[in-house]
Scaffold this motif. Structure first.
Motif, PDB file in Angstrom:
ATOM      1  N   PHE A   1      13.149   7.647  14.703  1.00 43.78           N
ATOM      2  CA  PHE A   1      13.934   8.616  13.931  1.00 43.78           C
ATOM      3  C   PHE A   1      14.715   7.918  12.820  1.00 43.78           C
ATOM      4  CE2 PHE A   1      13.971  11.015  18.123  1.00 43.78           C
ATOM      5  CZ  PHE A   1      12.956  11.881  17.737  1.00 43.78           C
ATOM      6  N   ASN A   2      15.283   6.758  13.147  1.00 40.72           N
ATOM      7  CA  ASN A   2      16.027   6.016  12.126  1.00 40.72           C
ATOM      8  C   ASN A   2      15.105   5.534  11.012  1.00 40.72           C
ATOM      9  OD1 ASN A   2      18.368   6.323  13.619  1.00 40.72           O
ATOM     10  ND2 ASN A   2      18.102   4.388  14.719  1.00 40.72           N
ATOM     11  N   LEU A   3      13.895   5.110  11.392  1.00 38.01           N
ATOM     12  CA  LEU A   3      12.933   4.663  10.373  1.00 38.01           C
ATOM     13  C   LEU A   3      12.569   5.802   9.424  1.00 38.01           C
ATOM     14  CD1 LEU A   3      10.410   2.308  12.218  1.00 38.01           C
ATOM     15  CD2 LEU A   3      12.169   1.711  10.555  1.00 38.01           C
TER      16      LEU A   3
ATOM     17  N   ALA B   1      13.455  17.947  12.634  1.00 37.27           N
ATOM     18  CA  ALA B   1      14.781  17.869  12.025  1.00 37.27           C
ATOM     19  C   ALA B   1      15.059  16.501  11.427  1.00 37.27           C
ATOM     20  CB  ALA B   1      15.848  18.210  13.066  1.00 37.27           C
ATOM     21  N   ALA B   2      14.390  15.469  11.952  1.00 32.26           N
ATOM     22  CA  ALA B   2      14.591  14.109  11.437  1.00 32.26           C
ATOM     23  C   ALA B   2      13.806  13.852  10.160  1.00 32.26           C
ATOM     24  CB  ALA B   2      14.198  13.093  12.508  1.00 32.26           C
ATOM     25  N   GLY B   3      13.002  14.804   9.730  1.00 33.14           N
ATOM     26  CA  GLY B   3      12.220  14.622   8.504  1.00 33.14           C
ATOM     27  C   GLY B   3      10.755  14.364   8.747  1.00 33.14           C
ATOM     28  N   ILE B   4      10.308  14.505  10.000  1.00 35.13           N
ATOM     29  CA  ILE B   4       8.904  14.315  10.349  1.00 35.13           C
ATOM     30  C   ILE B   4       8.137  15.596  10.052  1.00 35.13           C
ATOM     31  CG2 ILE B   4       7.335  13.900  12.294  1.00 35.13           C
ATOM     32  CD1 ILE B   4       9.540  12.130  13.486  1.00 35.13           C
ATOM     33  N   ASN B   5       6.930  15.456   9.518  1.00 36.59           N
ATOM     34  CA  ASN B   5       6.149  16.634   9.133  1.00 36.59           C
ATOM     35  C   ASN B   5       5.484  17.337  10.306  1.00 36.59           C
ATOM     36  OD1 ASN B   5       6.051  14.549   6.725  1.00 36.59           O
ATOM     37  ND2 ASN B   5       5.817  16.586   5.814  1.00 36.59           N
TER      38      ASN B   5
ATOM     39  N   GLU C   1      15.073   8.150   2.451  1.00 42.09           N
ATOM     40  CA  GLU C   1      16.112   7.769   1.482  1.00 42.09           C
ATOM     41  C   GLU C   1      15.528   7.052   0.272  1.00 42.09           C
ATOM     42  OE1 GLU C   1      18.779   5.449   3.766  1.00 42.09           O
ATOM     43  OE2 GLU C   1      19.660   7.157   4.853  1.00 42.09           O
ATOM     44  N   HIS C   2      14.270   6.558   0.389  1.00 37.44           N
ATOM     45  CA  HIS C   2      13.599   5.896  -0.733  1.00 37.44           C
ATOM     46  C   HIS C   2      12.719   6.915  -1.454  1.00 37.44           C
ATOM     47  CE1 HIS C   2      14.742   2.470   1.769  1.00 37.44           C
ATOM     48  NE2 HIS C   2      14.593   1.683   0.704  1.00 37.44           N
ATOM     49  N   GLN C   3      12.881   7.006  -2.756  1.00 32.54           N
ATOM     50  CA  GLN C   3      12.164   8.024  -3.520  1.00 32.54           C
ATOM     51  C   GLN C   3      10.645   7.867  -3.417  1.00 32.54           C
ATOM     52  OE1 GLN C   3      13.368   8.205  -7.608  1.00 32.54           O
ATOM     53  NE2 GLN C   3      12.077   9.970  -8.093  1.00 32.54           N
ATOM     54  N   GLN C   4      10.157   6.613  -3.368  1.00 36.41           N
ATOM     55  CA  GLN C   4       8.709   6.410  -3.349  1.00 36.41           C
ATOM     56  C   GLN C   4       8.070   6.806  -2.016  1.00 36.41           C
ATOM     57  OE1 GLN C   4      11.072   4.113  -3.458  1.00 36.41           O
ATOM     58  NE2 GLN C   4      10.423   2.094  -2.710  1.00 36.41           N
TER      59      GLN C   4
ATOM     60  N   LEU D   1       0.840  -1.204   0.000  1.00 37.84           N
ATOM     61  CA  LEU D   1       0.000   0.000   0.000  1.00 37.84           C
ATOM     62  C   LEU D   1       0.868   1.245   0.000  1.00 37.84           C
ATOM     63  CD1 LEU D   1      -1.301   1.112   3.420  1.00 37.84           C
ATOM     64  CD2 LEU D   1       0.077  -0.935   3.328  1.00 37.84           C
ATOM     65  N   HIS D   2       0.239   2.327  -0.429  1.00 39.97           N
ATOM     66  CA  HIS D   2       0.879   3.637  -0.427  1.00 39.97           C
ATOM     67  C   HIS D   2       0.019   4.537   0.456  1.00 39.97           C
ATOM     68  CE1 HIS D   2       3.640   6.681  -1.968  1.00 39.97           C
ATOM     69  NE2 HIS D   2       2.595   7.523  -1.973  1.00 39.97           N
ATOM     70  N   PRO D   3       0.336   4.668   1.764  1.00 37.17           N
ATOM     71  CA  PRO D   3      -0.545   5.393   2.680  1.00 37.17           C
ATOM     72  C   PRO D   3      -0.541   6.890   2.429  1.00 37.17           C
ATOM     73  CG  PRO D   3       1.490   4.790   3.784  1.00 37.17           C
ATOM     74  CD  PRO D   3       1.524   4.132   2.439  1.00 37.17           C
ATOM     75  N   ALA D   4      -1.669   7.528   2.781  1.00 32.99           N
ATOM     76  CA  ALA D   4      -1.753   8.988   2.684  1.00 32.99           C
ATOM     77  C   ALA D   4      -0.958   9.642   3.808  1.00 32.99           C
ATOM     78  CB  ALA D   4      -3.220   9.430   2.748  1.00 32.99           C
ATOM     79  N   VAL D   5      -0.918   8.989   4.968  1.00 32.10           N
ATOM     80  CA  VAL D   5      -0.202   9.509   6.144  1.00 32.10           C
ATOM     81  C   VAL D   5       0.357   8.319   6.919  1.00 32.10           C
ATOM     82  CG1 VAL D   5      -0.403  10.747   8.343  1.00 32.10           C
ATOM     83  CG2 VAL D   5      -1.643  11.586   6.350  1.00 32.10           C
ATOM     84  N   ILE D   6       1.549   8.500   7.502  1.00 35.70           N
ATOM     85  CA  ILE D   6       2.111   7.512   8.421  1.00 35.70           C
ATOM     86  C   ILE D   6       2.127   8.126   9.819  1.00 35.70           C
ATOM     87  CG2 ILE D   6       4.139   6.151   9.063  1.00 35.70           C
ATOM     88  CD1 ILE D   6       4.920   6.045   6.134  1.00 35.70           C
ATOM     89  N   LEU D   7       1.485   7.441  10.768  1.00 43.56           N
ATOM     90  CA  LEU D   7       1.550   7.830  12.182  1.00 43.56           C
ATOM     91  C   LEU D   7       2.640   6.993  12.830  1.00 43.56           C
ATOM     92  CD1 LEU D   7      -2.244   8.070  13.120  1.00 43.56           C
ATOM     93  CD2 LEU D   7      -0.660   9.946  12.708  1.00 43.56           C
ATOM     94  N   MET D   8       3.736   7.633  13.218  1.00 42.74           N
ATOM     95  CA  MET D   8       4.935   6.916  13.633  1.00 42.74           C
ATOM     96  C   MET D   8       5.205   7.087  15.132  1.00 42.74           C
ATOM     97  SD  MET D   8       7.632   5.114  12.676  1.00 42.74           S
ATOM     98  CE  MET D   8       7.800   5.389  10.903  1.00 42.74           C
TER      99      MET D   8
END
Length: 612
Positions: free
Chosen positions: A549-551, A583-587, A557-560, A532-539
């Protein structure tokens, strides 16, 4: 010939008599010197012992040593007088402060002119001012009449002097030989005086260290007592709402017990209220820790005073009714708005109002708001038991609590007033208290109407912070307003290892119309992303097999996966945690316990197709 041989022997005995007498006088003079020095040393030892025992002030102790020196030397040299002149700070003169046969304390008469070179005689009086250059010259002359005194660091602190000229006598007499040893006596006496002063300073330093250690130990003991009291009170306060949560949950789950709809709703309200109370206790502890670590941030905006105060009074209305107390609110017409942190202002007022209700058994609890110059005064008053003056000094100390006969026990953690004062200070204000036993109390929060330039007046300060706080203003209406349409149904990937939290969020989001895929760890997440390609990831940040943070970094790092919005839902709630997540890339970021309306707002925001 033999007769002549005995003649020189008789003459030798006659000639040896003066030499023997001279030797005896010399020994007597030396015995006088040693006896005088020993007497002085014994007196100084007694003086030091007395000082250590009585723990006198440092200045008084030095005075006692100096006066002992001049008195003992005068006794040994009588009628010659002895004086000690003390170096005056930042001046090139010394003042005669100690004189044999005179009081140890300087007189209060005006000081005379400085004695210069024209005054050759050593005659002087108390408070005489002498140039240091003259004293140095008198120390170097032969014979000297002044000797310097130094402290344990070698700095000259004063001068030991002969104030009357030595009596001139036959150098072959005992008096003459003693006079010849006067200079040696004064040199060694000056050394003994300097040594005594150094020992005094050392002992005083040791005493001061001991007192400091004793004070530290007392503070540690008091802190330990406060900690134990805090832990006991906190345990009680936490267990009380937990008891309600666990007990009413048990009733709802119990087999054979079928409460009515009204009872069911009542129990749920109690569970929710107890949970909020438990969260408030934890927040008080965290707030104080953040404030003391200078980590608490305040968000300034334009606050409508009337609306905020009415909301606050509504929150305490039920507790006041339970105790049969009246509530009063007096808003000055000029009290319309101010720039402040609305959440923290509400927290401060609630702390004071709940305290007032706690210590009031009959009568009224009120809130009065009025402007005073460039400040706004928020006064919470009551007709309760009041507070004694002695206890008022400790009111704002963390963990301090006043025994409450009204409630029958010590309620709360003892942090409310400490947090209130510190929050007021963060706003540039303060808290005042007026109270009298059995005549009630008045606590006043004084806040500036506007914050400093670039703070309260800025667009971002007044209007920029509306997300997390305003999102939770109406828990009951969010479900309808945030529900997605039937045709959309975005898929949400929920990465959460805690079962209750995962079930709560999954149930809530499905109620709003979202599709939810729940995974418990990193391995399951990567497996789910294959399909699946989720609209949002709740992490969740802390997972059993990986760090959130590592995830996130691996996903970016993956374009998709680079454009998929990721929202961190985590128990990390300290200052800087949000910035760390971003800073880790979380929105975006939401802290636990999860505010469901806030969660709905964020998911709705990030699940919309780009461009909407």
């Amino acid at each position: 010939m033999q007769q002549y041989s005995s003649l020189p022997e008789q003459n030798s005995q006659i000639d040896a008599t003066p030499t023997l007498l001279t030797t005896i006088q010399q020994l007597s003079a030396e015995l006088w010197l040693e006896r005088s020095l020993n007497q002085l040393q014994n007196r100084l030892n007694d003086c030091l012992g007395s000082i250590v025992t009585t723990n006198n002030h440092a200045g008084v102790s030095e005075a006692e040593i100096f006066q002992t020196v001049v008195d003992e030397l005068h006794r040994a040299l009588s009628p010659i007088k002895v004086a000690i002149a003390i170096v005056q700070p930042q001046q090139k003169v010394c003042k005669v402060c100690y004189l044999s046969g005179s009081p140890s304390q300087p007189s209060q008469t005006p000081s005379p002119e400085v004695m210069g070179n024209k005054e050759k005689k050593p005659q002087m009086r108390l408070e005489e001012l002498i140039n240091i250059e003259d004293l140095q010259s008198q120390e170097n002359q032969q014979p000297p009449i002044a000797w310097h005194l130094s402290d344990n660091t070698g700095i000259v602190i004063g001068w030991l002097m002969l104030t009357t000229a030595p009596i001139v006598s036959d150098s072959e007499s005992l008096e003459g030989k003693c006079a010849a040893l006067t200079s040696q006596l004064m040199v060694r006496a000056a050394q003994q005086c300097s040594t005594a002063i150094a020992q005094l300073k050392h002992r005083e330093s040791l005493q001061q260290r001991c007192q400091q250690l004793e004070s530290i130990n007392q503070n540690l003991e008091r802190t330990n007592q406060l900690k134990n009291q805090f832990l006991a009170n906190t345990s009680h306060e936490i267990r009380t709402p937990l008891s309600s949560i666990i007990g009413f949950t048990y009733l709802l789950l119990a087999k054979g017990y079928d409460p009515s709809q009204e009872r069911h709703q009542e129990y749920l309200n109690i569970i929710q209220s107890s949970g909020k109370h438990l969260l408030a206790l934890i927040n008080d502890i965290l707030d104080l820790s953040k404030i003391e670590a200078n980590q608490l941030e305040v968000q300034f905006e334009l606050v409508d005073i009337s609306t905020l105060c009415l909301n606050v009074m509504a929150l305490v209305k039920e507790k006041a009714a339970d105790k049969g107390l009246k509530l009063s609110i007096d808003l000055n017409p000029s009290a319309t708005s101010l720039v402040a942190d609305p959440l923290r202002l509400k927290q401060m007022l609630l702390n004071l109002l709940f305290n007032a209700l706690k210590f009031t058994s009959t009568g009224t609890v009120g809130l009065q708001v009025k402007p005073n110059g460039s400040f706004m005064h928020f006064t919470v008053w009551d007709t309760g038991t009041g507070i004694s003056r002695e206890k008022q000094t400790d009111l704002f100390q963390p963990y301090f609590q006043i025994a409450n006969s009204t409630a029958g026990s010590d309620e709360g953690t003892g942090l409310g007033l400490a947090v209130t004062r510190k929050l007021a200070e963060l706003h540039g204000g303060w808290v005042e208290v007026e109270s009298e036993v059995e005549h009630g109390s008045r606590f006043t929060i004084v806040l500036p109407l506007r914050q400093g330039e670039g703070e309260g007046d800025s667009e971002s300060s007044i209007h920029g912070y509306t997300g997390e706080r305003n999102a939770s203003s109406d828990h009951n209406s969010v479900i309808l307003s945030s529900s997605v349409t039937e045709n959309s149904s975005p898929n949400i990937l929920l990465v959460e290892d805690d079962l209750p939290n995962a079930q709560m969020m999954e149930t809530y989001l499905r109620k709003l119309g979202y599709q939810v895929t729940w995974v418990k760890n990193a391995a399951e997440m990567w497996e789910a992303l294959k399909h699946l390609h989720p609209a949002v990831i709740l992490m969740d940040i802390r997972l059993p097999d990986s760090n959130g943070f590592n995830l996130v970094k691996q996903l970016r790092e993956h374009q998709q996966y680079q454009m998929i919005p990721i929202i961190a839902q985590t128990a990390m709630a300290m200052k800087g945690d949000r910035e760390t997540c971003l800073a880790a890339g979380i929105n975006d970021y939401i802290s636990k316990p999860i505010d469901l309306p806030r969660l709905a707002t964020l998911v709705s925001k990030y699940s919309k197709p780009r461009g909407e």
